[in-house]
Design an enzyme around this catalytic site. Structure first.
Site, PDB file in Angstrom:
ATOM      1  N   HIS A 126      -3.823  -2.633  -8.371  1.00  0.00           N
ATOM      2  CA  HIS A 126      -5.106  -3.162  -7.916  1.00  0.00           C
ATOM      3  C   HIS A 126      -6.156  -3.053  -9.014  1.00  0.00           C
ATOM      4  O   HIS A 126      -6.992  -3.934  -9.191  1.00  0.00           O
ATOM      5  CB  HIS A 126      -5.536  -2.395  -6.669  1.00  0.00           C
ATOM      6  CG  HIS A 126      -6.533  -3.116  -5.828  1.00  0.00           C
ATOM      7  ND1 HIS A 126      -7.084  -2.563  -4.699  1.00  0.00           N
ATOM      8  CD2 HIS A 126      -7.089  -4.350  -5.933  1.00  0.00           C
ATOM      9  CE1 HIS A 126      -7.929  -3.429  -4.151  1.00  0.00           C
ATOM     10  NE2 HIS A 126      -7.961  -4.508  -4.885  1.00  0.00           N
ATOM     11  N   GLU A 128       0.842  -1.187   0.000  1.00  0.00           N
ATOM     12  CA  GLU A 128       0.000   0.000   0.000  1.00  0.00           C
ATOM     13  C   GLU A 128       0.886   1.249   0.000  1.00  0.00           C
ATOM     14  O   GLU A 128       1.857   1.337   0.764  1.00  0.00           O
ATOM     15  CB  GLU A 128      -0.893   0.028   1.250  1.00  0.00           C
ATOM     16  CG  GLU A 128      -1.937  -1.058   1.308  1.00  0.00           C
ATOM     17  CD  GLU A 128      -3.221  -0.677   0.574  1.00  0.00           C
ATOM     18  OE1 GLU A 128      -3.290   0.457   0.032  1.00  0.00           O
ATOM     19  OE2 GLU A 128      -4.137  -1.514   0.549  1.00  0.00           O
TER      20      GLU A 128
END
Length: 232
Positions: free
Chosen positions: A133, A91
């Site tokens: 993603h 992330e």
């Protein structure tokens, strides 16, 4: 690279025999780093990643690489689901499209580059399986988005990007259905899949419409896969 242990309880064991062959990049999409770290480490949230990198370049380690972090959700790539079982998830702190999307600072990308190099030394992850993603969940996700410097990472040996940022051979008859050959989900809405491809490989033109330039980019990417045919 400054690293802080910040363990998350949100993980489980990878399936027996699982090979880690994907690296998946995200943005946090939250107002700030504190909110993102709190969410990733909250048992009630049931989400996590292996690492988070803040905008100053500090790396927070949440889940051991041999465990399955819960970062991908419902996803698909090259005929496979359960991307969590076979991937490392990173992330990047960024407000995202919902909270004021902005460029990723050089310090953050430098730390990401160092971390990715170390991960790629430990796991057999091919360049074409370093993804965002939005690549594996185009109907739901936009991250890490069109401001993410995929070309810069590819120059550093992380991921696959069209040479010179342009078509590498004549596009021929490649239509958007050929995106499945690279790995995209054939069941996702086509416009969303095209947008995911454009966010990754042609970020300056997010139209959701297939054109000759997209066809050329895809042709060049397919030509660089083993056998020049498919990512599956």
């Amino acid at each position: 690279m400054n690293r802080i242990e910040c363990p998350s309880p949100n993980y489980d064991m990878r399936p027996d025999g699982a090979v880690i062959d994907m690296l998946l990049l995200h943005y946090t999409g939250m107002a700030n780093a504190e909110a993102a770290l709190s969410r990733l480490c909250d048992p009630a949230g049931k989400v996590s990643a292996h690492y988070t990198i803040d905008e100053a370049g500090t790396v927070y380690a949440h889940v051991a690489e041999d465990r399955r972090a819960w970062h991908a959700g419902v996803e698909h790539w090259a005929g496979a689901g359960d991307i969590n079982a076979r991937s490392i998830g990173i992330e990047l702190v960024n407000p995202g499209h919902a909270f004021g999307y902005r460029p990723f600072p050089p310090e953050q990308i430098a730390a990401l580059t160092t971390l990715c190099h170390s991960i790629l030394m430990r796991h057999p992850i091919p360049s074409w399986r370093v993804l965002g993603h939005s690549d594996v969940a185009p109907a739901r996700k936009e991250d890490p988005g069109e401001l993410f410097p995929w070309a810069r990472l590819a120059k550093a040996g992380i991921g696959l990007f069209p040479i010179n940022g342009g078509p590498e051979r004549e596009p021929g008859n490649l239509g958007p259905d050929s995106l499945v050959r690279f790995g995209y989900d054939p069941s996702a809405p086509l416009e969303k899949v095209i947008l995911a491809f454009q966010r990754h490989f042609r970020p300056r033109g997010l139209t959701g419409v297939w054109d000759e330039e997209c066809a050329g980019l895809l042709a060049g990417l397919l030509a660089r896969l083993p056998g020049g045919e498919t990512a599956a």
